[in-house]
Design an enzyme around this catalytic site. Structure first.
Site, PDB file in Angstrom:
ATOM      1  CB  ILE A   1     -86.881   1.570   7.869  1.00  0.00           C
ATOM      2  CG1 ILE A   1     -88.284   1.661   7.809  1.00  0.00           C
ATOM      3  CG2 ILE A   1     -87.092   2.640   9.847  1.00  0.00           C
ATOM      4  CD1 ILE A   1     -89.233   1.043   8.200  1.00  0.00           C
ATOM      5  N   GLY A   2     -84.380   4.207   7.911  1.00  0.00           N
ATOM      6  CA  GLY A   2     -83.262   4.861   8.485  1.00  0.00           C
ATOM      7  C   GLY A   2     -82.088   4.709   6.728  1.00  0.00           C
TER       8      GLY A   2
ATOM      9  N   GLY B   1     -78.277   5.094   7.182  1.00  0.00           N
ATOM     10  CA  GLY B   1     -76.795   5.402   7.779  1.00  0.00           C
ATOM     11  C   GLY B   1     -76.128   4.696   6.350  1.00  0.00           C
TER      12      GLY B   1
ATOM     13  NE  ARG C   1     -78.202  -3.791  17.930  1.00  0.00           N
ATOM     14  CZ  ARG C   1     -77.597  -4.105  18.260  1.00  0.00           C
ATOM     15  NH1 ARG C   1     -76.229  -4.399  17.509  1.00  0.00           N
ATOM     16  NH2 ARG C   1     -77.101  -4.885  19.423  1.00  0.00           N
TER      17      ARG C   1
ATOM     18  CG  ASP D   1     -77.768 -11.989  10.461  1.00  0.00           C
ATOM     19  OD1 ASP D   1     -77.575 -13.190  10.739  1.00  0.00           O
ATOM     20  OD2 ASP D   1     -76.949 -11.163  10.831  1.00  0.00           O
TER      21      ASP D   1
ATOM     22  CD  GLU E   1     -79.148 -12.188  17.877  1.00  0.00           C
ATOM     23  OE1 GLU E   1     -78.250 -12.161  17.846  1.00  0.00           O
ATOM     24  OE2 GLU E   1     -79.327 -11.715  17.249  1.00  0.00           O
TER      25      GLU E   1
ATOM     26  CG  HIS F   1     -76.317 -11.765  14.437  1.00  0.00           C
ATOM     27  ND1 HIS F   1     -76.596 -11.239  16.354  1.00  0.00           N
ATOM     28  CD2 HIS F   1     -75.218 -10.677  14.717  1.00  0.00           C
ATOM     29  CE1 HIS F   1     -76.454  -9.765  16.193  1.00  0.00           C
ATOM     30  NE2 HIS F   1     -75.229  -9.224  15.230  1.00  0.00           N
TER      31      HIS F   1
ATOM     32  CB  ALA G   1     -75.479  -9.663   8.657  1.00  0.00           C
TER      33      ALA G   1
END
Length: 317
Positions: free
Chosen positions: A151-152, A154, A236, A259, A264, A283, A285
């Site tokens: 989904i996306g 980019g 996100r 991730d 957070e 987080h 990645a």
């Protein structure tokens, strides 16, 4: 004689050598702090000519106090902690660094997906508990029979789907901002969102977080997914209603590799922590020994371009 001040609001790096070497060589003073509140940012940034920001809040209240600021640069891709509207009202450009850690995030995304598709953690846990079976815990289709969809579409999504090719996955993507013809040229099947949610075996999220994408993955969209579908999020945290996801994980509807999280660090009391069907990373990645100094240098270079009146490469507001 100093040409101006660059203030680094906060950072999680070992040192600031890439930034300071570049900016000081061009005559700029570099000051830094570890700001966590609006007041702390204002105290250090009020007279700054440029801001480099990692996680500190750059709110409307902060921006109103910036007397000399000519640019705000975020260390990273997302700009959730910067009030873009307020920056625009004060004619302060906001930039990010969208072209670093592409390979790192794509590698991490694919690693999560492959680990879950082959049920490695579940099989390892079962073996350690004393159970030896030569078939996996759950049904396991061949990778070449699975649809891996993003989904996306980019930079990172394209890099992820490129990694699927040697493994024989079928691929698909949904992105309303990219022409279907462009997706097709890469050998990827363009999909509508509902179609993707209901047919994909692996769903990987690669889109920005905003009002339109908040909790895009929720109880209703999860209900549309195939039983046993794999959901990956290295984008996100706010894209997913994680309470609804935790409920679906506990029911065996889906499995997930995450991730990023809406809050957070992930709170100790969050139900995701007790979900056996969730593979969670903190987080990480974006990280490699190469990506960190690359991020620092590119952020500083963008600030320098603004300070020298040059064209900005990554202005988003």
């Amino acid at each position: 004689m100093q040409k101006g001040k660059v203030f680094i609001t906060d950072y999680g790096f070992t040192d600031l050598k890439p930034e300071t070497d570049l900016l000081k060589a061009h005559g700029f003073d570099v000051q830094s702090a570890q700001c966590k509140t609006e007041e702390e940012v204002i105290a250090g940034a009020a007279d700054a000519d440029a801001l480099l920001v990692q996680w500190a809040p750059v709110t409307a209240k902060v921006i109103e106090q910036l007397k000399n600021c000519r640019v705000i640069v975020r260390y990273g891709i997302g700009v959730d902690n910067i009030d873009l509207r307020a920056a625009g009202q004060h004619s302060i450009p906001v930039c990010n660094v969208p072209d670093y850690c592409i390979d790192e995030v794509a590698d991490h995304t694919f690693a999560l997906a492959l680990t879950l598709a082959r049920q490695l953690t579940e099989t390892c846990t079962r073996l350690r508990s004393g159970v030896w079976k030569i078939v996996p815990p759950r049904p396991m289709p061949a990778l070449r029979d699975m649809l891996f969809a993003s989904i996306g579409y980019g930079r990172i999504a394209r890099a992820v789907l490129e990694r699927t090719k040697p493994f024989g996955f079928m691929t698909g993507a949904y992105d309303p901002y990219i022409a279907k013809e462009q997706i097709l040229l890469a050998g990827v099947r363009p999909l509508q969102l509902d179609e993707l949610l209901s047919t994909a075996d692996i769903i990987s999220l690669h889109l920005p977080y905003n009002n339109a994408t908040h909790h895009l993955i929720n109880a209703n969209t999860i209900a549309m997914m195939k039983k046993g579908a794999i959901l990956i999020n290295t984008s996100r945290g706010g894209l997913i209603d994680t309470v609804a996801l935790a409920e679906a994980l506990n029911k065996g509807k889906v499995v997930a590799g995450l991730d990023v999280f809406e809050t957070e660090p992930l709170p100790q009391t969050h139900p995701l922590r007790n979900c056996k069907e969730a593979l969670l990373t903190s987080h990480t990645a974006w990280y490699s020994e190469r990506s960190v100094p690359e991020l620092q240098y590119r952020a500083a270079a963008e600030a320098l371009r603004a300070l020298q009146g040059e064209t900005l490469r990554n202005r988003i507001a």
